[in-house]
Motif scaffolding. Structure first.
Motif, PDB file in Angstrom:
ATOM      1  N   PHE A  36       0.952  -1.412  -0.150  1.00 25.34           N
ATOM      2  CA  PHE A  36      -0.051   0.212   0.026  1.00 25.34           C
ATOM      3  C   PHE A  36       0.895   1.110  -0.061  1.00 25.34           C
ATOM      4  N   ARG A  37       0.237   2.348  -0.607  1.00 23.12           N
ATOM      5  CA  ARG A  37       0.971   3.563  -0.516  1.00 23.12           C
ATOM      6  C   ARG A  37       0.177   4.380   0.776  1.00 23.12           C
ATOM      7  N   PHE A  38       0.922   4.939   1.429  1.00 21.29           N
ATOM      8  CA  PHE A  38       0.171   5.487   2.988  1.00 21.29           C
ATOM      9  C   PHE A  38       0.709   6.945   2.782  1.00 21.29           C
ATOM     10  N   LYS A  39      -0.460   7.816   2.899  1.00 18.64           N
ATOM     11  CA  LYS A  39      -0.090   9.452   2.707  1.00 18.64           C
ATOM     12  C   LYS A  39      -1.136   9.869   3.902  1.00 18.64           C
ATOM     13  N   GLN A  40      -0.311  10.760   4.550  1.00 14.22           N
ATOM     14  CA  GLN A  40      -1.059  11.537   5.539  1.00 14.22           C
ATOM     15  C   GLN A  40      -1.164  13.099   4.963  1.00 14.22           C
ATOM     16  N   GLN A  41      -2.520  13.629   5.137  1.00 15.23           N
ATOM     17  CA  GLN A  41      -2.569  15.161   4.774  1.00 15.23           C
ATOM     18  C   GLN A  41      -3.283  15.656   5.969  1.00 15.23           C
ATOM     19  N   GLY A  42      -2.644  16.461   6.894  1.00 16.94           N
ATOM     20  CA  GLY A  42      -3.451  16.912   8.036  1.00 16.94           C
ATOM     21  C   GLY A  42      -4.069  15.666   8.713  1.00 16.94           C
ATOM     22  N   GLN A  43      -5.342  15.735   8.869  1.00 12.46           N
ATOM     23  CA  GLN A  43      -5.920  14.654   9.649  1.00 12.46           C
ATOM     24  C   GLN A  43      -6.585  13.626   8.589  1.00 12.46           C
ATOM     25  N   THR A  44      -6.217  13.938   7.242  1.00  7.14           N
ATOM     26  CA  THR A  44      -6.831  12.574   6.191  1.00  7.14           C
ATOM     27  C   THR A  44      -5.581  11.894   6.089  1.00  7.14           C
ATOM     28  N   LEU A  45      -6.041  10.565   6.148  1.00  2.84           N
ATOM     29  CA  LEU A  45      -5.390   9.486   6.014  1.00  2.84           C
ATOM     30  C   LEU A  45      -5.911   8.914   4.435  1.00  2.84           C
ATOM     31  N   PHE A  93      -4.708   1.151  14.439  1.00  2.00           N
ATOM     32  CA  PHE A  93      -3.543   1.735  14.704  1.00  2.00           C
ATOM     33  C   PHE A  93      -3.412   1.383  16.267  1.00  2.00           C
ATOM     34  N   TYR A  94      -2.143   0.879  16.618  1.00  2.00           N
ATOM     35  CA  TYR A  94      -1.605   0.428  18.047  1.00  2.00           C
ATOM     36  C   TYR A  94      -0.603   1.395  18.426  1.00  2.00           C
ATOM     37  N   HIS A  95      -0.787   2.186  19.315  1.00  2.00           N
ATOM     38  CA  HIS A  95       0.396   2.958  20.087  1.00  2.00           C
ATOM     39  C   HIS A  95       1.489   1.919  20.582  1.00  2.00           C
ATOM     40  N   THR A  96       2.777   2.159  20.252  1.00  4.26           N
ATOM     41  CA  THR A  96       3.770   1.388  21.030  1.00  4.26           C
ATOM     42  C   THR A  96       3.867   1.260  22.619  1.00  4.26           C
ATOM     43  N   PHE A 135      -6.703   2.746  18.175  1.00  8.46           N
ATOM     44  CA  PHE A 135      -7.884   2.773  17.362  1.00  8.46           C
ATOM     45  C   PHE A 135      -8.159   2.371  16.262  1.00  8.46           C
ATOM     46  N   SER A 136      -9.244   2.193  15.570  1.00  7.78           N
ATOM     47  CA  SER A 136      -9.323   1.373  14.250  1.00  7.78           C
ATOM     48  C   SER A 136     -10.327   2.228  13.223  1.00  7.78           C
ATOM     49  N   LEU A 137     -10.179   2.288  12.068  1.00  6.76           N
ATOM     50  CA  LEU A 137     -11.018   2.737  11.218  1.00  6.76           C
ATOM     51  C   LEU A 137     -11.401   1.680  10.169  1.00  6.76           C
ATOM     52  N   VAL A 138     -12.385   1.888   9.420  1.00 10.00           N
ATOM     53  CA  VAL A 138     -12.969   1.049   8.383  1.00 10.00           C
ATOM     54  C   VAL A 138     -12.991   1.835   7.156  1.00 10.00           C
ATOM     55  N   LEU A 139     -12.373   1.608   6.174  1.00  6.89           N
ATOM     56  CA  LEU A 139     -12.412   2.490   4.972  1.00  6.89           C
ATOM     57  C   LEU A 139     -13.047   1.802   4.093  1.00  6.89           C
ATOM     58  N   THR A 140     -13.491   2.390   3.002  1.00  2.00           N
ATOM     59  CA  THR A 140     -13.997   1.856   1.991  1.00  2.00           C
ATOM     60  C   THR A 140     -13.499   2.850   0.579  1.00  2.00           C
ATOM     61  N   ALA A 141     -13.355   2.190  -0.546  1.00  2.00           N
ATOM     62  CA  ALA A 141     -12.533   2.782  -1.621  1.00  2.00           C
ATOM     63  C   ALA A 141     -13.729   3.885  -2.431  1.00  2.00           C
ATOM     64  N   ASP A 142     -12.973   4.972  -2.804  1.00  2.00           N
ATOM     65  CA  ASP A 142     -13.769   5.847  -3.689  1.00  2.00           C
ATOM     66  C   ASP A 142     -13.684   5.494  -5.078  1.00  2.00           C
ATOM     67  N   ALA A 143     -14.045   6.495  -6.196  1.00  2.00           N
ATOM     68  CA  ALA A 143     -14.114   6.014  -7.326  1.00  2.00           C
ATOM     69  C   ALA A 143     -12.823   5.880  -7.927  1.00  2.00           C
ATOM     70  N   GLU A 144     -11.713   6.789  -7.378  1.00  2.00           N
ATOM     71  CA  GLU A 144     -10.402   6.854  -7.843  1.00  2.00           C
ATOM     72  C   GLU A 144      -9.661   5.331  -7.067  1.00  2.00           C
ATOM     73  N   GLY A 145     -10.282   4.736  -6.521  1.00  4.37           N
ATOM     74  CA  GLY A 145      -9.506   3.424  -5.842  1.00  4.37           C
ATOM     75  C   GLY A 145      -8.730   3.748  -4.656  1.00  4.37           C
ATOM     76  N   PRO A 163      -7.968  10.789  14.431  1.00  2.53           N
ATOM     77  CA  PRO A 163      -8.160  11.587  15.621  1.00  2.53           C
ATOM     78  C   PRO A 163      -7.185  12.768  15.578  1.00  2.53           C
ATOM     79  N   ALA A 164      -7.703  13.952  16.238  1.00  2.00           N
ATOM     80  CA  ALA A 164      -6.816  15.131  16.048  1.00  2.00           C
ATOM     81  C   ALA A 164      -5.454  14.889  16.920  1.00  2.00           C
ATOM     82  N   GLU A 165      -5.500  14.038  18.030  1.00  3.54           N
ATOM     83  CA  GLU A 165      -4.289  14.224  18.726  1.00  3.54           C
ATOM     84  C   GLU A 165      -3.347  13.065  18.121  1.00  3.54           C
ATOM     85  N   VAL A 166      -3.598  12.283  17.360  1.00  2.00           N
ATOM     86  CA  VAL A 166      -2.576  11.507  16.538  1.00  2.00           C
ATOM     87  C   VAL A 166      -2.249  12.514  15.361  1.00  2.00           C
TER      88      VAL A 166
END
Length: 168
Positions: free
Chosen positions: A69-78, A97-100, A107-117, A124-127
């Motif tokens: 996977f390519r992982f990119k973070q833009q502010g709060q957006t993953l 996401f498991y803190h060391t 915490f955990s997220l369930v993500l679905t793909a958009d039209a671009e895949g 979360p803001a603190e992360v």
């Protein structure tokens, strides 16, 4: 005339040594009883070992499929996107996401793909704002494979996440 034994120094000194050991034992037992059971000691170690083997098999399945996977973070957006090994039909991804060091920050997220895949989600803001080392685990909705890797958040560059068997 010689002094009686109870007025001499050496008998009392020699009796103090075992007595001090008894006092130290009582203090140690009282401190140990306040902390309860040790969570590092596992009663059902066989089941734990089988569970670890099952996780390793899922990572090996991701390696066989060539998933990364390519992982990119833009502010709060993953943003996650398949680098290689994308299936024909994109299913939802469970991203954990498991803190060391601090389990209450997991915490955990369930993500679905958009039209671009691309798989997008909100951190979360603190992360997103505080530096920290995290273990990110990605699994499909059917839990057929697993990808897990450590990374530093916030991330200011695009990363490639690959299935690694160490640290499972």
């Amino acid at each position: 005339m010689e002094k009686p034994w109870y007025k001499q120094f050496w008998p009392w000194f020699l009796m103090c040594i075992p007595f001090s050991v008894v006092i130290a034992m009582i203090i140690t037992l009282s401190v140990a009883s306040n902390y309860g059971d040790n969570p590092m000691v596992v009663d059902n170690y066989y089941k734990k070992g089988r569970g670890i083997n099952a996780q390793v098999e899922k990572v090996q399945e991701a390696q066989r499929r060539g998933i990364s996977f390519r992982f990119k973070q833009q502010g709060q957006t993953l943003i996650l996107a398949y680098e290689t090994g994308a299936p024909k039909e994109l299913t939802a991804l469970n991203v954990r996401f498991y803190h060391t060091t601090l389990a209450d920050k997991d915490f955990s997220l369930v993500l679905t793909a958009d039209a671009e895949g691309l798989f997008r989600g909100e951190l979360p803001a603190e992360v997103a704002e505080q530096d920290g080392k995290w273990t990110v685990t990605i699994t499909p909705f059917d839990d057929s494979w697993r990808l897990s890797q450590q990374l530093q958040l916030p991330s200011y560059r695009e990363l490639v996440l690959e299935p690694l068997t160490y640290g499972v």
